[in-house]
Motif scaffolding. Structure first.
Motif, short mmCIF file in Angstrom:
data_model
loop_
_atom_site.label_atom_id
_atom_site.label_comp_id
_atom_site.label_asym_id
_atom_site.label_seq_id
_atom_site.Cartn_x
_atom_site.Cartn_y
_atom_site.Cartn_z
N PHE A 22 3.16 4.89 -2.43
CA PHE A 22 2.71 4.58 -3.95
C PHE A 22 2.71 3.30 -4.39
CE2 PHE A 22 3.46 4.45 -8.33
CZ PHE A 22 2.39 5.14 -8.95
N GLU A 23 3.78 2.50 -4.43
CA GLU A 23 3.84 1.19 -4.91
C GLU A 23 2.93 0.18 -4.24
OE1 GLU A 23 4.79 -1.46 -7.72
OE2 GLU A 23 5.56 0.62 -7.65
N SER A 24 3.23 0.14 -2.98
CA SER A 24 2.36 -0.67 -1.98
C SER A 24 1.17 -0.68 -1.99
CB SER A 24 3.26 -0.78 -0.74
OG SER A 24 2.83 0.46 0.06
N MET A 74 3.24 -6.50 2.73
CA MET A 74 3.37 -5.84 4.05
C MET A 74 4.82 -5.79 4.19
SD MET A 74 1.31 -8.05 6.80
CE MET A 74 2.20 -7.24 8.35
N ILE A 75 5.79 -6.35 3.76
CA ILE A 75 7.25 -6.21 3.85
C ILE A 75 7.75 -4.91 2.74
CG2 ILE A 75 9.59 -7.24 3.50
CD1 ILE A 75 8.23 -9.83 4.14
N ILE A 76 6.77 -5.03 1.55
CA ILE A 76 7.17 -4.11 0.61
C ILE A 76 6.69 -2.61 1.24
CG2 ILE A 76 6.49 -2.89 -1.56
CD1 ILE A 76 6.66 -5.99 -2.72
N TRP A 77 5.69 -2.57 1.76
CA TRP A 77 5.15 -1.39 2.28
C TRP A 77 6.09 -0.92 3.24
CZ3 TRP A 77 3.87 -0.05 7.33
CH2 TRP A 77 3.46 1.26 7.75
N GLU A 80 9.14 0.70 1.85
CA GLU A 80 8.60 1.81 1.07
C GLU A 80 8.42 3.09 1.87
OE1 GLU A 80 5.96 3.05 -2.64
OE2 GLU A 80 5.35 1.56 -1.52
N ALA A 81 7.39 2.83 2.97
CA ALA A 81 7.14 3.93 3.89
C ALA A 81 8.24 4.35 4.59
CB ALA A 81 6.04 3.64 4.76
N ALA A 93 8.64 -5.77 -5.91
CA ALA A 93 7.12 -6.07 -6.13
C ALA A 93 7.17 -6.72 -7.47
CB ALA A 93 6.61 -4.80 -6.51
N ARG A 94 7.96 -6.21 -8.50
CA ARG A 94 7.80 -6.89 -9.79
C ARG A 94 8.53 -8.19 -9.79
NH1 ARG A 94 10.32 -3.32 -12.51
NH2 ARG A 94 12.48 -4.14 -11.63
#
Length: 126
Positions: A22-24, A74-77, A80-81, A93-94
């Motif tokens: 969702f976020e990424s 990429m790190i966030i995804w 998150e995943a 992310a913020r």
């Protein structure tokens, strides 16, 4: 202390994750359809000059890849995943958007301050 993980183990883990999160999904994808596609291309070519013209092709562990990566989205995804909590992902992310100033290296450093390798590896290899 976390165990050493090979680049191939990380690639196998990446390929098992859902391709979108969702976020990424709203973050820059560097020309790839998904962040998963970016990770796949990045890791498959890691021990060669590859697209990025790497000069050090002797790296074999996933932690080094993670801490050298200069792509916050990429790190966030990945995190998150792998199942990191939404509140941590949103904070990363913020913070990246507010303080990264569009500089890839700075954004990645900010994101890793929220999402260190030790936590990511626990999520990926539980």
């Amino acid at each position: 202390m976390t165990r050493q993980v090979s680049i191939q183990e990380l690639l196998r883990a990446v390929l098992k994750l859902p391709p979108t999160s969702f976020e990424s999904e709203f973050l820059f994808k560097s020309g790839y359809d998904t962040h998963q596609d970016h990770w796949k291309a990045w890791l498959e070519q890691y021990n060669s000059p590859g697209y990025y013209g790497r000069s050090d092709t002797t790296i074999s562990d996933a932690r080094t890849v993670y801490v050298r990566l200069n792509c916050g989205p990429m790190i966030i995804w990945l995190n998150e995943a792998a199942g990191e909590s939404g509140s941590v992902i949103q904070a990363a992310a913020r913070d990246m958007r507010l303080n990264g100033k569009g500089r890839a290296q700075t954004e990645a450093k900010i994101v890793r301050s929220h999402l260190p390798w030790e936590r990511a590896s626990l999520l990926l290899f539980r």
